[in-house]
Design an enzyme around this catalytic site. Structure first.
Site, PDB file in Angstrom:
ATOM      1  N   ASP A 246      18.885 106.942 147.798  1.00  0.00           N
ATOM      2  CA  ASP A 246      17.768 106.217 148.426  1.00  0.00           C
ATOM      3  C   ASP A 246      17.470 106.683 149.846  1.00  0.00           C
ATOM      4  O   ASP A 246      16.798 105.986 150.601  1.00  0.00           O
ATOM      5  CB  ASP A 246      18.092 104.710 148.418  1.00  0.00           C
ATOM      6  CG  ASP A 246      16.856 103.841 148.592  1.00  0.00           C
ATOM      7  OD1 ASP A 246      15.740 104.369 148.455  1.00  0.00           O
ATOM      8  OD2 ASP A 246      17.011 102.636 148.865  1.00  0.00           O
TER       9      ASP A 246
ATOM     10  N   ASP B  40      13.245  98.902 141.313  1.00  0.00           N
ATOM     11  CA  ASP B  40      11.961  98.360 141.774  1.00  0.00           C
ATOM     12  C   ASP B  40      11.310  99.229 142.833  1.00  0.00           C
ATOM     13  O   ASP B  40      11.943 100.100 143.439  1.00  0.00           O
ATOM     14  CB  ASP B  40      12.148  96.940 142.314  1.00  0.00           C
ATOM     15  CG  ASP B  40      13.108  96.878 143.498  1.00  0.00           C
ATOM     16  OD1 ASP B  40      14.132  97.586 143.469  1.00  0.00           O
ATOM     17  OD2 ASP B  40      12.836  96.121 144.456  1.00  0.00           O
TER      18      ASP B  40
ATOM     19  N   ASP C  34      10.211 106.057 146.559  1.00  0.00           N
ATOM     20  CA  ASP C  34      11.295 105.193 147.031  1.00  0.00           C
ATOM     21  C   ASP C  34      11.469 104.087 145.994  1.00  0.00           C
ATOM     22  O   ASP C  34      10.701 103.146 145.966  1.00  0.00           O
ATOM     23  CB  ASP C  34      10.927 104.616 148.399  1.00  0.00           C
ATOM     24  CG  ASP C  34      11.850 103.509 148.869  1.00  0.00           C
ATOM     25  OD1 ASP C  34      12.953 103.370 148.327  1.00  0.00           O
ATOM     26  OD2 ASP C  34      11.439 102.762 149.785  1.00  0.00           O
TER      27      ASP C  34
ATOM     28  N   HIS D 173       6.805 102.284 151.649  1.00  0.00           N
ATOM     29  CA  HIS D 173       6.381 100.887 151.802  1.00  0.00           C
ATOM     30  C   HIS D 173       4.917 100.779 152.215  1.00  0.00           C
ATOM     31  O   HIS D 173       4.468  99.699 152.605  1.00  0.00           O
ATOM     32  CB  HIS D 173       7.261 100.110 152.805  1.00  0.00           C
ATOM     33  CG  HIS D 173       8.687  99.988 152.392  1.00  0.00           C
ATOM     34  ND1 HIS D 173       9.568  99.106 152.993  1.00  0.00           N
ATOM     35  CD2 HIS D 173       9.407 100.616 151.429  1.00  0.00           C
ATOM     36  CE1 HIS D 173      10.755  99.216 152.429  1.00  0.00           C
ATOM     37  NE2 HIS D 173      10.679 100.135 151.470  1.00  0.00           N
TER      38      HIS D 173
ATOM     39  N   HIS E 102      17.625 102.168 142.825  1.00  0.00           N
ATOM     40  CA  HIS E 102      17.113 100.838 142.463  1.00  0.00           C
ATOM     41  C   HIS E 102      15.870 100.966 141.587  1.00  0.00           C
ATOM     42  O   HIS E 102      15.086 101.903 141.721  1.00  0.00           O
ATOM     43  CB  HIS E 102      16.863  99.965 143.697  1.00  0.00           C
ATOM     44  CG  HIS E 102      15.921 100.505 144.732  1.00  0.00           C
ATOM     45  ND1 HIS E 102      14.544 100.412 144.608  1.00  0.00           N
ATOM     46  CD2 HIS E 102      16.143 101.121 145.913  1.00  0.00           C
ATOM     47  CE1 HIS E 102      13.965 100.947 145.687  1.00  0.00           C
ATOM     48  NE2 HIS E 102      14.912 101.395 146.484  1.00  0.00           N
TER      49      HIS E 102
ATOM     50  N   GLU F   4      15.801  95.493 144.873  1.00  0.00           N
ATOM     51  CA  GLU F   4      16.326  95.984 146.147  1.00  0.00           C
ATOM     52  C   GLU F   4      15.353  95.731 147.279  1.00  0.00           C
ATOM     53  O   GLU F   4      15.726  95.325 148.380  1.00  0.00           O
ATOM     54  CB  GLU F   4      16.654  97.478 146.033  1.00  0.00           C
ATOM     55  CG  GLU F   4      17.399  98.052 147.229  1.00  0.00           C
ATOM     56  CD  GLU F   4      16.500  98.610 148.327  1.00  0.00           C
ATOM     57  OE1 GLU F   4      17.021  98.953 149.398  1.00  0.00           O
ATOM     58  OE2 GLU F   4      15.272  98.692 148.116  1.00  0.00           O
ATOM     59  N   GLU F   5      14.074  95.985 147.018  1.00  0.00           N
ATOM     60  CA  GLU F   5      13.079  95.933 148.088  1.00  0.00           C
ATOM     61  C   GLU F   5      12.769  94.511 148.550  1.00  0.00           C
ATOM     62  O   GLU F   5      12.385  94.294 149.691  1.00  0.00           O
ATOM     63  CB  GLU F   5      11.785  96.615 147.640  1.00  0.00           C
ATOM     64  CG  GLU F   5      11.936  98.088 147.276  1.00  0.00           C
ATOM     65  CD  GLU F   5      12.167  98.983 148.492  1.00  0.00           C
ATOM     66  OE1 GLU F   5      12.386  98.461 149.591  1.00  0.00           O
ATOM     67  OE2 GLU F   5      12.130 100.210 148.331  1.00  0.00           O
TER      68      GLU F   5
END
Length: 491
Positions: free
Chosen positions: A172, A81, A118, A460, A79, A148-149
């Site tokens: 991922d 983002d 990530d 994150h 992804h 995605e996030e």
């Protein structure tokens, strides 16, 4: 061998050179266009086929290398983002400022922010393969999804017929030595609690109580580690002390993303001047309690009480009681561990974001479960809680889990390839996080999928880091797997 001082000198160089470019172009969720355009321009210069679909997903096709034209088409998927999280004392605008990576031993970290390994490392690996004239592979598609996030918008919006691949390798995953063949599904839950206000007492004193210094992290893969949720810790203090001290709340705000464990939260309130000393004592005692309980999980936890200006309004007593009870009783963390897969969380809830607005308190949670009934059980609990509190619950963005396929051919290839390279068996795993694979199955039910990646710690959150050695191991595995993809069946 000389030690690398710049990430573009690390092994494998093509991957790290791409990752350096990715870090230099801001790409938080919802702001991936600049990075996407950069990649599109590069791909077109190499005469690769470039497709952008209706939601912004990027598909790039590359022909097979000599002698590999008969192989099954493989999609490498990542992804575009990244999660935008920073420390409170870090000055950084994720929309305009580049990520600043640095090397710390065998790890690459960022300066006060999330790193974006990530899924930037996975994206970099796919782009490095597209750019290589030496790597052997059959026909390739690279699928880079958007958002995605923040809501898996790209995976939701990918239409049938866009991909030609029979095999998809998702990049991922975040633990070297583990191969993922399934993932949790999830849903966003937003609770809206009506608020009633009154004029604040001008003779009262006003304070702001803040909790900071928590580790936070990914609300799926880190949820079982016992890390504290700043929103819950603050609610716990209010539940024990608001009534005895005569506190009148004027706001409560905490967390920043539904899928990140909240690291910081704060509330403001007034109280009678004669209660100020008791408040100071209560805060000191609560900090000691938390430090005793969380000394291992949260060694940097801090509780700060500061004076503030008296606000115009504070909550009415009944409204405040409902708010505190709702936050204090809201489930959070691991709800149930899996019976089928040892050490894997089955169901969880993250009380992610709380915002005080003019007429309501907004609470945004993320629910995850490996099984639909587990998710539905948590939804039911939240609905009951909202019914008791007079709050409204809205569920949105529900996405399916990726059910493990034990007969997967690509899983067997990756497993055997790993064992032949590293002389040890990999762990076949199901991850308590939302990979996009479950959504891809809706339009591509016959797509054979697997997920691999290097070791990434604390995604994150601003402590995010990626292990350099495992990036090399992941790369070596990925290239060997591409070389072993079988020929298309003749039918």
């Amino acid at each position: 061998m000389t030690l690398a001082t710049e990430i573009n000198q690390l092994f494998p160089q093509p991957l790290w050179q791409w990752f350096e470019q990715i870090c230099a172009i801001p790409h938080p969720s919802g702001h991936e266009q600049a990075l996407s355009l950069h990649i599109q321009t590069w791909a077109k210069q190499r005469d690769l086929t470039v497709i952008v679909d209706q939601v912004g997903n990027l598909i790039i096709r590359k022909p097979a290398t000599a002698g590999m034209q008969d192989r099954k088409i493989v999609a490498l998927q990542a992804h575009l983002d990244m999660v935008p999280q920073k420390n409170a004392d870090t000055v950084h605008d994720f929309v305009t400022d580049p990520i600043r990576p640095w090397i710390d031993g065998d790890w690459v970290k960022a300066t006060g922010t999330t790193l974006g390994a990530d899924n930037g490392i996975g994206m970099a690996s796919a782009l490095a393969i597209l750019g290589s004239d030496e790597i052997k592979h059959g026909p390739l598609e690279v699928l880079l999804t958007v958002d995605e996030e923040a809501g898996m918008t790209g995976a939701f919006g990918l239409e049938g017929g866009m991909l030609e691949a029979e095999i998809l390798i998702n990049t991922d995953s975040e633990q070297e030595g583990e191969i993922y063949m399934g993932c949790a599904g999830g849903v966003d839950a937003e609770i809206s609690l009506p608020l009633q206000w009154q004029t604040a007492k001008p003779a009262d004193l006003a304070f702001t109580l803040s909790i900071a210094g928590l580790k936070g992290g990914h609300s799926g893969v880190n949820i079982h580690l016992g890390r504290a949720n700043a929103n819950k810790l603050l609610a716990r203090f209010l539940a024990g002390h608001a009534a005895p001290l005569g506190l009148a709340l004027s706001d409560f705000n905490g967390g920043s993303l539904r899928n990140a464990i909240p690291r910081e939260a704060q509330c403001s309130f007034t109280l009678p001047p004669e209660q100020a000393t008791a408040l100071q004592l209560a805060v000191t005692q609560y900090q000691a309690i938390l430090q005793a309980e969380l000394s291992s999980a949260e060694p940097a936890l801090s509780l700060t009480l500061t004076s503030a200006a008296v606000p115009a309004n504070s909550l009415q007593a009944a409204s405040q009681t409902t708010l505190i009870n709702l936050l204090n009783s809201c489930p959070n963390g691991v709800i149930r561990m899996s019976d089928e897969i040892a050490g894997v969380t089955e169901s969880s809830l993250n009380l992610g974001v709380i915002r005080t607005q003019a007429d309501n308190l907004s609470i945004i949670c993320m629910l995850r479960s490996l099984i639909d009934s587990g998710r539905q059980n948590i939804e039911s609990q939240l609905q009951s809680l909202c019914d008791l509190a007079g709050a409204q619950l809205v569920l949105s963005g529900c996405y399916p889990g990726w059910k493990p396929d034990t007969s997967s051919a690509v899983m067997a290839i990756v497993n055997d390839t790993y064992e032949s390279i590293y002389q040890r068996k990999p762990e076949i795993m199901v991850i308590h996080a939302g990979l996009e694979c479950g959504l891809f199955k809706q339009h591509y039910p016959n797509l054979d999928m697997v997920s691999i990646g290097p070791t990434i710690r604390y995604p994150h959150g601003p402590d995010e880091m990626v292990n350099i050695t495992t990036v090399g191991q992941y790369w070596t595995l990925l290239l060997a797997v591409l070389e072993r993809i079988p020929a298309k069946s003749n039918h």
